[in-house]
Design a protein around this motif. Structure first.
Motif, PDB file in Angstrom:
ATOM      1  N   ILE A 154      -4.821  13.739  61.084  1.00 21.42           N
ATOM      2  CA  ILE A 154      -4.482  15.090  60.638  1.00 21.42           C
ATOM      3  C   ILE A 154      -5.224  16.083  61.517  1.00 21.42           C
ATOM      4  CG2 ILE A 154      -4.664  16.763  58.757  1.00 21.42           C
ATOM      5  CD1 ILE A 154      -4.489  14.416  56.809  1.00 21.42           C
ATOM      6  N   VAL A 155      -4.495  17.072  62.016  1.00 19.60           N
ATOM      7  CA  VAL A 155      -5.082  18.157  62.791  1.00 19.60           C
ATOM      8  C   VAL A 155      -4.796  19.446  62.044  1.00 19.60           C
ATOM      9  CG1 VAL A 155      -5.030  19.420  64.977  1.00 19.60           C
ATOM     10  CG2 VAL A 155      -4.789  16.927  64.968  1.00 19.60           C
ATOM     11  N   ILE A 156      -5.842  20.265  61.862  1.00 18.27           N
ATOM     12  CA  ILE A 156      -5.700  21.531  61.149  1.00 18.27           C
ATOM     13  C   ILE A 156      -6.048  22.675  62.094  1.00 18.27           C
ATOM     14  CG2 ILE A 156      -6.486  22.927  59.198  1.00 18.27           C
ATOM     15  CD1 ILE A 156      -7.195  20.241  57.806  1.00 18.27           C
ATOM     16  N   PHE A 157      -5.136  23.636  62.207  1.00 24.29           N
ATOM     17  CA  PHE A 157      -5.306  24.826  63.028  1.00 24.29           C
ATOM     18  C   PHE A 157      -5.522  25.997  62.058  1.00 24.29           C
ATOM     19  CE2 PHE A 157      -2.833  27.891  65.994  1.00 24.29           C
ATOM     20  CZ  PHE A 157      -3.995  28.421  66.496  1.00 24.29           C
ATOM     21  N   PRO A 158      -6.782  26.341  61.756  1.00 19.30           N
ATOM     22  CA  PRO A 158      -7.055  27.386  60.769  1.00 19.30           C
ATOM     23  C   PRO A 158      -7.076  28.775  61.389  1.00 19.30           C
ATOM     24  CG  PRO A 158      -9.112  26.449  61.485  1.00 19.30           C
ATOM     25  CD  PRO A 158      -8.015  25.703  62.222  1.00 19.30           C
ATOM     26  N   GLY A 159      -6.817  29.779  60.556  1.00 18.47           N
ATOM     27  CA  GLY A 159      -6.937  31.146  61.050  1.00 18.47           C
ATOM     28  C   GLY A 159      -6.425  32.172  60.076  1.00 18.47           C
ATOM     29  N   GLY A 160      -6.570  33.427  60.484  1.00 20.78           N
ATOM     30  CA  GLY A 160      -6.109  34.551  59.673  1.00 20.78           C
ATOM     31  C   GLY A 160      -4.659  34.907  59.953  1.00 20.78           C
TER      32      GLY A 160
ATOM     33  N   ALA B 102       9.293  31.995  62.042  1.00 23.79           N
ATOM     34  CA  ALA B 102      10.200  32.643  62.996  1.00 23.79           C
ATOM     35  C   ALA B 102       9.803  32.300  64.430  1.00 23.79           C
ATOM     36  CB  ALA B 102      10.201  34.155  62.789  1.00 23.79           C
ATOM     37  N   ALA B 103       8.510  32.066  64.651  1.00 25.64           N
ATOM     38  CA  ALA B 103       8.009  31.701  65.975  1.00 25.64           C
ATOM     39  C   ALA B 103       8.237  30.226  66.294  1.00 25.64           C
ATOM     40  CB  ALA B 103       6.518  32.025  66.083  1.00 25.64           C
ATOM     41  N   GLY B 104       8.573  29.431  65.277  1.00 26.51           N
ATOM     42  CA  GLY B 104       8.862  28.019  65.514  1.00 26.51           C
ATOM     43  C   GLY B 104       7.980  27.026  64.792  1.00 26.51           C
ATOM     44  N   ILE B 105       7.050  27.503  63.965  1.00 28.87           N
ATOM     45  CA  ILE B 105       6.203  26.584  63.192  1.00 28.87           C
ATOM     46  C   ILE B 105       7.025  26.050  62.013  1.00 28.87           C
ATOM     47  CG2 ILE B 105       4.064  26.344  61.866  1.00 28.87           C
ATOM     48  CD1 ILE B 105       3.693  27.041  64.890  1.00 28.87           C
ATOM     49  N   PRO B 106       7.073  24.742  61.811  1.00 28.59           N
ATOM     50  CA  PRO B 106       7.802  24.206  60.652  1.00 28.59           C
ATOM     51  C   PRO B 106       7.221  24.764  59.350  1.00 28.59           C
ATOM     52  CG  PRO B 106       7.225  22.451  62.186  1.00 28.59           C
ATOM     53  CD  PRO B 106       6.495  23.675  62.638  1.00 28.59           C
TER      54      PRO B 106
ATOM     55  N   ALA C 200      -1.480  28.061  71.306  1.00 29.78           N
ATOM     56  CA  ALA C 200      -2.524  27.148  70.820  1.00 29.78           C
ATOM     57  C   ALA C 200      -1.909  26.024  69.981  1.00 29.78           C
ATOM     58  CB  ALA C 200      -3.559  27.913  70.011  1.00 29.78           C
ATOM     59  N   TYR C 201      -0.962  26.353  69.116  1.00 28.86           N
ATOM     60  CA  TYR C 201      -0.285  25.349  68.294  1.00 28.86           C
ATOM     61  C   TYR C 201       0.404  24.317  69.191  1.00 28.86           C
ATOM     62  CZ  TYR C 201       3.075  23.226  65.107  1.00 28.86           C
ATOM     63  OH  TYR C 201       3.815  22.318  64.386  1.00 28.86           O
ATOM     64  N   ASN C 202       1.152  24.790  70.180  1.00 30.42           N
ATOM     65  CA  ASN C 202       1.866  23.872  71.070  1.00 30.42           C
ATOM     66  C   ASN C 202       0.909  23.019  71.904  1.00 30.42           C
ATOM     67  OD1 ASN C 202       4.442  24.538  70.196  1.00 30.42           O
ATOM     68  ND2 ASN C 202       4.598  26.251  71.610  1.00 30.42           N
ATOM     69  N   THR C 203      -0.229  23.581  72.260  1.00 27.59           N
ATOM     70  CA  THR C 203      -1.256  22.821  72.978  1.00 27.59           C
ATOM     71  C   THR C 203      -1.802  21.696  72.092  1.00 27.59           C
ATOM     72  OG1 THR C 203      -1.835  24.738  74.331  1.00 27.59           O
ATOM     73  CG2 THR C 203      -3.492  22.981  74.156  1.00 27.59           C
ATOM     74  N   LEU C 204      -2.052  22.017  70.829  1.00 29.13           N
ATOM     75  CA  LEU C 204      -2.499  20.991  69.883  1.00 29.13           C
ATOM     76  C   LEU C 204      -1.422  19.928  69.681  1.00 29.13           C
ATOM     77  CD1 LEU C 204      -4.262  23.250  67.244  1.00 29.13           C
ATOM     78  CD2 LEU C 204      -5.360  21.528  68.685  1.00 29.13           C
ATOM     79  N   ARG C 205      -0.179  20.348  69.584  1.00 32.56           N
ATOM     80  CA  ARG C 205       0.934  19.409  69.403  1.00 32.56           C
ATOM     81  C   ARG C 205       0.968  18.416  70.564  1.00 32.56           C
ATOM     82  NH1 ARG C 205       2.276  16.809  66.444  1.00 32.56           N
ATOM     83  NH2 ARG C 205       2.434  18.347  64.847  1.00 32.56           N
ATOM     84  N   LYS C 206       0.772  18.913  71.795  1.00 34.35           N
ATOM     85  CA  LYS C 206       0.781  18.035  72.969  1.00 34.35           C
ATOM     86  C   LYS C 206      -0.447  17.127  73.002  1.00 34.35           C
ATOM     87  CE  LYS C 206       3.504  21.171  75.768  1.00 34.35           C
ATOM     88  NZ  LYS C 206       3.458  22.192  76.825  1.00 34.35           N
ATOM     89  N   ALA C 207      -1.601  17.641  72.594  1.00 32.76           N
ATOM     90  CA  ALA C 207      -2.842  16.866  72.627  1.00 32.76           C
ATOM     91  C   ALA C 207      -2.870  15.780  71.552  1.00 32.76           C
ATOM     92  CB  ALA C 207      -4.047  17.790  72.465  1.00 32.76           C
ATOM     93  N   PHE C 208      -2.189  16.030  70.443  1.00 32.48           N
ATOM     94  CA  PHE C 208      -2.187  15.094  69.310  1.00 32.48           C
ATOM     95  C   PHE C 208      -0.739  14.831  68.872  1.00 32.48           C
ATOM     96  CE2 PHE C 208      -6.103  17.586  69.149  1.00 32.48           C
ATOM     97  CZ  PHE C 208      -7.054  16.585  69.132  1.00 32.48           C
ATOM     98  N   PRO C 209       0.052  14.179  69.713  1.00 35.49           N
ATOM     99  CA  PRO C 209       1.487  14.047  69.429  1.00 35.49           C
ATOM    100  C   PRO C 209       1.834  13.221  68.189  1.00 35.49           C
ATOM    101  CG  PRO C 209       0.867  12.679  71.291  1.00 35.49           C
ATOM    102  CD  PRO C 209      -0.328  13.521  70.957  1.00 35.49           C
ATOM    103  N   LYS C 210       0.958  12.342  67.765  1.00 37.27           N
ATOM    104  CA  LYS C 210       1.256  11.491  66.605  1.00 37.27           C
ATOM    105  C   LYS C 210       0.647  12.025  65.312  1.00 37.27           C
ATOM    106  CE  LYS C 210       1.749   7.368  69.389  1.00 37.27           C
ATOM    107  NZ  LYS C 210       1.277   6.021  69.674  1.00 37.27           N
ATOM    108  N   ALA C 211      -0.134  13.081  65.399  1.00 32.37           N
ATOM    109  CA  ALA C 211      -0.838  13.612  64.228  1.00 32.37           C
ATOM    110  C   ALA C 211       0.055  14.515  63.393  1.00 32.37           C
ATOM    111  CB  ALA C 211      -2.065  14.404  64.680  1.00 32.37           C
ATOM    112  N   ASP C 212      -0.297  14.612  62.118  1.00 35.54           N
ATOM    113  CA  ASP C 212       0.271  15.652  61.269  1.00 35.54           C
ATOM    114  C   ASP C 212      -0.502  16.928  61.589  1.00 35.54           C
ATOM    115  OD1 ASP C 212       2.219  14.223  59.915  1.00 35.54           O
ATOM    116  OD2 ASP C 212       0.883  13.663  58.282  1.00 35.54           O
ATOM    117  N   LEU C 213       0.177  17.926  62.137  1.00 36.40           N
ATOM    118  CA  LEU C 213      -0.454  19.172  62.539  1.00 36.40           C
ATOM    119  C   LEU C 213      -0.111  20.254  61.526  1.00 36.40           C
ATOM    120  CD1 LEU C 213      -1.932  21.095  64.475  1.00 36.40           C
ATOM    121  CD2 LEU C 213       0.150  21.150  65.874  1.00 36.40           C
TER     122      LEU C 213
END
Length: 81
Positions: free
Chosen positions: A5-11, A59-63, A22-35
């Motif tokens: 599990i990868v968590i991208f926290p923020g405001g 709207a930006a593409g985050i599920p 940053a989200y897409n970078t994490l997606r590429k770095a952890f392709p098998k993780a739940d992001l």
């Protein structure tokens, strides 16, 4: 083997192209993780409610099921339970 599990926290006020990068970078770095992207509905110091942040992020593409409301984004225990 446990699921990663990868968590991208923020405001996310608002969710920006930099956040998406940053989200897409994490997606590429952890392709098998739940992001997950973790944010709260706290408007004491920031203007956007969670629902508005989620609309902008999706709207930006985050599920939509990966943009999660939590009490404290940098702890995000709601995701790790």
């Amino acid at each position: 083997m446990a699921k990663e599990i990868v968590i991208f926290p923020g405001g996310y006020h608002p969710f920006s192209p930099g956040h998406l990068f940053a989200y897409n970078t994490l997606r590429k770095a952890f392709p098998k993780a739940d992001l997950f992207v973790a944010s709260s509905d706290d408007t004491d110091e920031r203007p956007f409610h969670f629902d508005d942040k989620k609309k902008l992020a999706t709207a930006a593409g985050i599920p939509s099921d990966k943009f999660v409301e939590v009490e404290q984004p940098y702890k995000a225990i709601e995701i790790t339970k």
